[in-house]
Design a protein around this motif. Structure first.
Motif, PDB file in Angstrom:
ATOM      1  N   ARG A   1       0.822  -1.209   0.000  1.00 58.00           N
ATOM      2  CA  ARG A   1       0.000   0.000   0.000  1.00 58.00           C
ATOM      3  C   ARG A   1       0.856   1.260   0.000  1.00 58.00           C
ATOM      4  N   GLU A   2       2.175   1.083   0.098  1.00 52.74           N
ATOM      5  CA  GLU A   2       3.017   2.244   0.336  1.00 52.74           C
ATOM      6  C   GLU A   2       3.448   3.005  -0.898  1.00 52.74           C
ATOM      7  N   LYS A   3       3.282   2.415  -2.065  1.00 50.88           N
ATOM      8  CA  LYS A   3       3.892   3.017  -3.242  1.00 50.88           C
ATOM      9  C   LYS A   3       2.850   3.441  -4.262  1.00 50.88           C
ATOM     10  N   GLY A   4       3.059   4.592  -4.911  1.00 54.10           N
ATOM     11  CA  GLY A   4       2.260   4.920  -6.076  1.00 54.10           C
ATOM     12  C   GLY A   4       2.677   4.015  -7.219  1.00 54.10           C
TER      13      GLY A   4
END
Lengths: 223, 223, 223
Positions: free
Chosen positions: C217-220
């Protein structure tokens, strides 16, 4: 060429062709990696991959332990080719487009088509098998190098590259089937492969593209 | 390390190393696929590919049916690694850059360099063959995972990755050639590989890039 | 289906499945290459790769010289599929998305899952080995074709593709383990594979993506 002259020039055709192919393809693969600004380790990996992937694949297909793992001479020849590419790149601006690389690529293609046809014939595969193994031995290294360089394999866009090796392999099979000696078949394979390849480069030969035939007309270029 | 201690720690070195390598590399491969937002099926495929491709390639090279197809234990170990990565990704933000993944990658590299050197030595290949098979067993899975993820293989840009496995394989060959036991050679291979890998990460080691040496100076970066 | 009916429909199940798979997959691979505007040579290479890579990999894994190199009939069937794709592309606008290609892909998947399960069972590998070889035989060609086309393999993003072959291979193993005949096991494998594949296409089945579960969930999206 008389068989006698063939024997002189190609006393042990396999060893000669294998040596030439390893040095030439290691040089060409390394030059491609230099062009893509890989570091020394990457240059060595791509150069050795181009030199060895075709022959290792050949040996796996005919179900034997790859020659490259059985003899330490092979790797030395590959490293010699890598060293030549690094040397060339210091002297020349575009080592991968220079005449030396273009010639080395054509010569390596012919040499490995010949080793592939020889090994496949010894393994007793079908006529198609001889042509396929010759082509894979010759074109597999370049295709794998392109995958390592993260581009679509060159051989898919160059009509007269793998097909030259296939024609060379066919020549080998024809000579053997007609009762010719291995040395004569080897010479025929090498001459046909390198001759068609150099003629294709010189005259810019290509097959008609699919879209010229009206194929794939529906889509814009979405890549 | 005395041979006696080696025997205790590595009673069956191959089984220990194989188990460690499969779990560790499945975890690392899955973490990479999670980072790239692959779905559960893709995560499993990339994780298992990273765990199995190196060893399967090793077995094909030495001409035997891959161990992974002969025993159902192997796949269970791979799935355990995939499960660990999924669990980690729920707890951590960047599972593929976390210390756990970095350590698992280094440990898996060392474990598979050792299994590769062991199998290659048993198959009776050349000194170069031992080093090559150890390196392919160790670095092949990661390279293949990168191809599945559609990027240029990591090992081409990381100087001290595959080369650590090559040095470990060399250590194995040296110990065996000097008359050492398989357990001692295995310990030496694992320690050399993981030690150099972790030192390279910690100190940021790298070989000079080609362009620093004046290579490939003619082109802008066109990628 | 009674064993008697199975015998009639699948007198030599392997030969029937192999023939169907080669023609179908050569057609699908060629249609993909036509869509990407490859020329005739590239179309042939991608089509034949899709048809042969899975089976050649299967044969290498069970340690025998590939069937494709031992018989010249195989290559003729592949070329027939390439010719059909070229013909279709002249008549249709998007040959690779047409119902003919979609059906050919599902049928080829089922046919090659069956040949893979048959060969693996004959080679005496583990239960996992049977499923793995069936899956590789069925899905390997498409994955390789995608790599040649320089895109991330389709099978990584399509949940019910390789997994259909894995379920078909499992059905084969279950029937054989329960004492069923090869012809019945082959029919079960083919029906399970093609049935699940077509149902998945028709109903748009997919597994939940990793990010829905809170993974990564941390990265675009940085691709």
């Amino acid at each position: 060429m008389s068989p006698a002259l063939g024997e002189v020039l190609f006393g042990d055709p396999f060893a000669v062709m294998n040596t030439v192919g390893l040095v030439a393809f290691a040089l060409v693969g390394s030059a491609k990696a230099i062009r893509e600004k890989f570091d020394l380790f990457g240059i060595t990996v791509v150069g050795l991959s181009m030199a060895f992937v075709g022959g290792v694949t050949r040996d796996i297909l005919v179900n034997r332990v790859p020659l490259a793992l059985q003899s330490s001479i092979e790797i030395s020849l590959g490293l010699l080719g890598v060293g030549l590419a690094v040397g060339l790149s210091i002297m020349l601006d575009s080592p991968d487009e220079h005449l030396v690389s273009v010639l080395a690529d054509a010569v390596g293609l012919a040499a490995f088509a010949t080793t592939g046809a020889t090994v496949a014939t010894d393994a007793g595969v079908s006529a198609f098998g001889v042509v396929a193994v010759a082509t894979i031995n010759a074109a597999g290294g370049g295709a794998f190098a392109d995958i390592l360089l993260d581009r679509s394999p060159f051989i898919l866009f160059e009509d007269f590259y793998a097909s030259c090796a296939a024609l060379g392999g066919s020549a080998y099979w024809l000579v053997i089937t007609a009762g010719g000696a291995d040395s004569v078949a080897s010479a025929a394979c090498a001459v046909v492969t390198v001759g068609i390849r150099l003629a294709a480069i010189n005259y810019g030969w290509g097959l008609p593209e699919a879209q010229i035939l009206g194929l794939a007309r529906e889509k814009g270029d979405d890549r």
